[in-house]
Design a protein around this motif. Structure first.
Motif, PDB file in Angstrom:
ATOM      1  N   TRP A  36     -13.838 -59.385  21.195  1.00 57.79           N
ATOM      2  CA  TRP A  36     -12.899 -58.450  20.590  1.00 57.79           C
ATOM      3  C   TRP A  36     -13.275 -57.041  21.010  1.00 57.79           C
ATOM      4  O   TRP A  36     -14.454 -56.665  20.962  1.00 57.79           O
ATOM      5  N   PHE A  37     -12.276 -56.281  21.405  1.00 58.95           N
ATOM      6  CA  PHE A  37     -12.420 -54.869  21.736  1.00 58.95           C
ATOM      7  C   PHE A  37     -11.422 -54.080  20.912  1.00 58.95           C
ATOM      8  O   PHE A  37     -10.474 -54.640  20.369  1.00 58.95           O
ATOM      9  N   ARG A  38     -11.615 -52.774  20.836  1.00 62.08           N
ATOM     10  CA  ARG A  38     -10.653 -51.941  20.135  1.00 62.08           C
ATOM     11  C   ARG A  38     -10.507 -50.601  20.844  1.00 62.08           C
ATOM     12  O   ARG A  38     -11.402 -50.150  21.548  1.00 62.08           O
ATOM     13  N   GLN A  39      -9.361 -49.978  20.637  1.00 60.77           N
ATOM     14  CA  GLN A  39      -9.092 -48.693  21.244  1.00 60.77           C
ATOM     15  C   GLN A  39      -8.329 -47.819  20.256  1.00 60.77           C
ATOM     16  O   GLN A  39      -7.222 -48.155  19.837  1.00 60.77           O
ATOM     17  N   ALA A  40      -8.941 -46.707  19.886  1.00 62.43           N
ATOM     18  CA  ALA A  40      -8.316 -45.736  19.005  1.00 62.43           C
ATOM     19  C   ALA A  40      -7.561 -44.713  19.844  1.00 62.43           C
ATOM     20  O   ALA A  40      -7.871 -44.517  21.023  1.00 62.43           O
ATOM     21  N   THR A  91      -9.829 -47.773  12.442  1.00 63.85           N
ATOM     22  CA  THR A  91      -8.431 -47.738  12.857  1.00 63.85           C
ATOM     23  C   THR A  91      -8.324 -47.751  14.375  1.00 63.85           C
ATOM     24  O   THR A  91      -8.902 -46.907  15.055  1.00 63.85           O
ATOM     25  N   ALA A  92      -7.598 -48.722  14.900  1.00 64.23           N
ATOM     26  CA  ALA A  92      -7.464 -48.884  16.347  1.00 64.23           C
ATOM     27  C   ALA A  92      -6.540 -50.056  16.633  1.00 64.23           C
ATOM     28  O   ALA A  92      -6.191 -50.822  15.740  1.00 64.23           O
ATOM     29  N   VAL A  93      -6.176 -50.189  17.898  1.00 63.82           N
ATOM     30  CA  VAL A  93      -5.551 -51.413  18.368  1.00 63.82           C
ATOM     31  C   VAL A  93      -6.670 -52.358  18.774  1.00 63.82           C
ATOM     32  O   VAL A  93      -7.547 -51.986  19.558  1.00 63.82           O
ATOM     33  N   TYR A  94      -6.655 -53.563  18.243  1.00 59.53           N
ATOM     34  CA  TYR A  94      -7.691 -54.545  18.515  1.00 59.53           C
ATOM     35  C   TYR A  94      -7.194 -55.560  19.526  1.00 59.53           C
ATOM     36  O   TYR A  94      -6.102 -56.121  19.374  1.00 59.53           O
ATOM     37  N   TYR A  95      -8.014 -55.802  20.547  1.00 61.48           N
ATOM     38  CA  TYR A  95      -7.661 -56.698  21.634  1.00 61.48           C
ATOM     39  C   TYR A  95      -8.604 -57.882  21.700  1.00 61.48           C
ATOM     40  O   TYR A  95      -9.820 -57.725  21.565  1.00 61.48           O
ATOM     41  N   CYS A  96      -8.050 -59.033  21.952  1.00 60.78           N
ATOM     42  CA  CYS A  96      -8.793 -60.252  22.205  1.00 60.78           C
ATOM     43  C   CYS A  96      -8.940 -60.426  23.709  1.00 60.78           C
ATOM     44  O   CYS A  96      -8.022 -60.108  24.473  1.00 60.78           O
ATOM     45  N   ALA A  97     -10.092 -60.928  24.158  1.00 58.75           N
ATOM     46  CA  ALA A  97     -10.330 -61.114  25.584  1.00 58.75           C
ATOM     47  C   ALA A  97     -11.123 -62.387  25.832  1.00 58.75           C
ATOM     48  O   ALA A  97     -11.980 -62.762  25.030  1.00 58.75           O
ATOM     49  N   ARG A  98     -10.848 -63.039  26.962  1.00 64.27           N
ATOM     50  CA  ARG A  98     -11.583 -64.234  27.362  1.00 64.27           C
ATOM     51  C   ARG A  98     -12.606 -63.888  28.414  1.00 64.27           C
ATOM     52  O   ARG A  98     -12.284 -63.237  29.413  1.00 64.27           O
ATOM     53  N   GLY A  99     -13.836 -64.323  28.229  1.00 64.41           N
ATOM     54  CA  GLY A  99     -14.897 -64.063  29.172  1.00 64.41           C
ATOM     55  C   GLY A  99     -14.820 -64.957  30.390  1.00 64.41           C
ATOM     56  O   GLY A  99     -14.084 -65.938  30.428  1.00 64.41           O
ATOM     57  N   VAL A 100     -15.611 -64.615  31.402  1.00 65.37           N
ATOM     58  CA  VAL A 100     -15.639 -65.401  32.635  1.00 65.37           C
ATOM     59  C   VAL A 100     -16.642 -66.544  32.566  1.00 65.37           C
ATOM     60  O   VAL A 100     -16.614 -67.429  33.418  1.00 65.37           O
ATOM     61  N   HIS A 101     -17.520 -66.544  31.549  1.00 66.56           N
ATOM     62  CA  HIS A 101     -18.520 -67.585  31.370  1.00 66.56           C
ATOM     63  C   HIS A 101     -18.576 -68.013  29.916  1.00 66.56           C
ATOM     64  O   HIS A 101     -18.012 -67.371  29.035  1.00 66.56           O
ATOM     65  N   TRP A 115      -6.671 -60.771  28.770  1.00 67.56           N
ATOM     66  CA  TRP A 115      -6.548 -59.895  27.618  1.00 67.56           C
ATOM     67  C   TRP A 115      -5.233 -60.119  26.889  1.00 67.56           C
ATOM     68  O   TRP A 115      -4.202 -60.380  27.511  1.00 67.56           O
ATOM     69  N   GLY A 116      -5.278 -60.007  25.573  1.00 66.70           N
ATOM     70  CA  GLY A 116      -4.069 -60.046  24.785  1.00 66.70           C
ATOM     71  C   GLY A 116      -3.389 -58.690  24.744  1.00 66.70           C
ATOM     72  O   GLY A 116      -3.870 -57.712  25.325  1.00 66.70           O
ATOM     73  N   GLN A 117      -2.267 -58.623  24.038  1.00 64.15           N
ATOM     74  CA  GLN A 117      -1.492 -57.389  23.951  1.00 64.15           C
ATOM     75  C   GLN A 117      -1.973 -56.456  22.847  1.00 64.15           C
ATOM     76  O   GLN A 117      -1.583 -55.296  22.818  1.00 64.15           O
ATOM     77  N   GLY A 118      -2.793 -56.953  21.952  1.00 62.03           N
ATOM     78  CA  GLY A 118      -3.356 -56.121  20.909  1.00 62.03           C
ATOM     79  C   GLY A 118      -2.606 -56.201  19.594  1.00 62.03           C
ATOM     80  O   GLY A 118      -1.418 -56.521  19.550  1.00 62.03           O
ATOM     81  N   THR A 119      -3.317 -55.898  18.514  1.00 60.02           N
ATOM     82  CA  THR A 119      -2.730 -55.825  17.188  1.00 60.02           C
ATOM     83  C   THR A 119      -3.282 -54.587  16.479  1.00 60.02           C
ATOM     84  O   THR A 119      -4.473 -54.306  16.551  1.00 60.02           O
ATOM     85  N   GLN A 120      -2.402 -53.849  15.823  1.00 63.83           N
ATOM     86  CA  GLN A 120      -2.778 -52.582  15.207  1.00 63.83           C
ATOM     87  C   GLN A 120      -3.459 -52.799  13.866  1.00 63.83           C
ATOM     88  O   GLN A 120      -2.950 -53.525  13.008  1.00 63.83           O
ATOM     89  N   VAL A 121      -4.592 -52.130  13.686  1.00 66.07           N
ATOM     90  CA  VAL A 121      -5.285 -52.096  12.403  1.00 66.07           C
ATOM     91  C   VAL A 121      -5.360 -50.641  11.961  1.00 66.07           C
ATOM     92  O   VAL A 121      -5.887 -49.799  12.689  1.00 66.07           O
ATOM     93  N   THR A 122      -4.840 -50.357  10.782  1.00 65.13           N
ATOM     94  CA  THR A 122      -4.866 -49.010  10.244  1.00 65.13           C
ATOM     95  C   THR A 122      -5.560 -49.025   8.892  1.00 65.13           C
ATOM     96  O   THR A 122      -5.143 -49.754   7.987  1.00 65.13           O
ATOM     97  N   VAL A 123      -6.617 -48.235   8.768  1.00 67.80           N
ATOM     98  CA  VAL A 123      -7.382 -48.146   7.526  1.00 67.80           C
ATOM     99  C   VAL A 123      -7.151 -46.757   6.949  1.00 67.80           C
ATOM    100  O   VAL A 123      -7.626 -45.759   7.496  1.00 67.80           O
ATOM    101  N   SER A 124      -6.426 -46.698   5.856  1.00 62.82           N
ATOM    102  CA  SER A 124      -6.047 -45.414   5.277  1.00 62.82           C
ATOM    103  C   SER A 124      -5.691 -45.587   3.811  1.00 62.82           C
ATOM    104  O   SER A 124      -5.176 -46.624   3.398  1.00 62.82           O
ATOM    105  N   SER A 125      -5.962 -44.549   3.031  1.00 67.12           N
ATOM    106  CA  SER A 125      -5.570 -44.535   1.634  1.00 67.12           C
ATOM    107  C   SER A 125      -4.221 -43.871   1.442  1.00 67.12           C
ATOM    108  O   SER A 125      -3.667 -43.856   0.357  1.00 67.12           O
TER     109      SER A 125
END
Length: 125
Positions: A36-40, A91-101, A115-125
């Motif tokens: 799993w990776f993420r990008q804000a 808070t970021a878009v979270y991506y799933c990825a498959r390894g080579v091994h 890699w997947g297309q990502g899913t948004q996670v937002t943490v906010s009050s």
């Protein structure tokens, strides 16, 4: 040919929990490590967690240790990321990825080739 589809993202309050899922195509899911990776916004993609093909080994970024858990169900071709004690910095878009091994759990993105297309996670009050 290989497709990865993330789901489970959404809006959650600080301190809350969320579980992400990544469903993979193919018949050899257990032969590959998953990550799993993420990008804000405005930031580079960063490593979050990884798990070996069998599920016996895991690796986590320091920023999520003790709060996130990666696990997989190879019978369902699915890898999960359980996120607890969520913070606004998660808070970021979270991506799933498959390894080579099956057992390489490195944080570098070039160790993953699907890699997947990502899913948004937002943490906010």
């Amino acid at each position: 040919q290989v497709q990865l589809v993330e789901s489970g993202g959404g809006l959650v309050q600080p301190g809350g929990s969320l579980r992400l899922s990544c469903a993979a195509s193919g018949r050899t899911f257990g032969s590959y490590a998953m990550g799993w990776f993420r990008q804000a916004p405005g930031k580079e993609r960063e490593f979050v967690a990884a798990i070996s093909g069998s599920g016996g080994m895991t690796s986590y970024a320091d920023s999520v240790k003790g709060r996130f858990t990666i696990f997989r169900d190879n019978a369902k071709n699915t890898v999960y990321l359980q996120m607890n004690s969520l913070k606004p910095d998660d808070t970021a878009v979270y991506y799933c990825a498959r390894g080579v091994h099956a057992i390489a759990l490195g944080p570098a993105a070039n160790a993953y080739n699907y890699w997947g297309q990502g899913t948004q996670v937002t943490v906010s009050s």
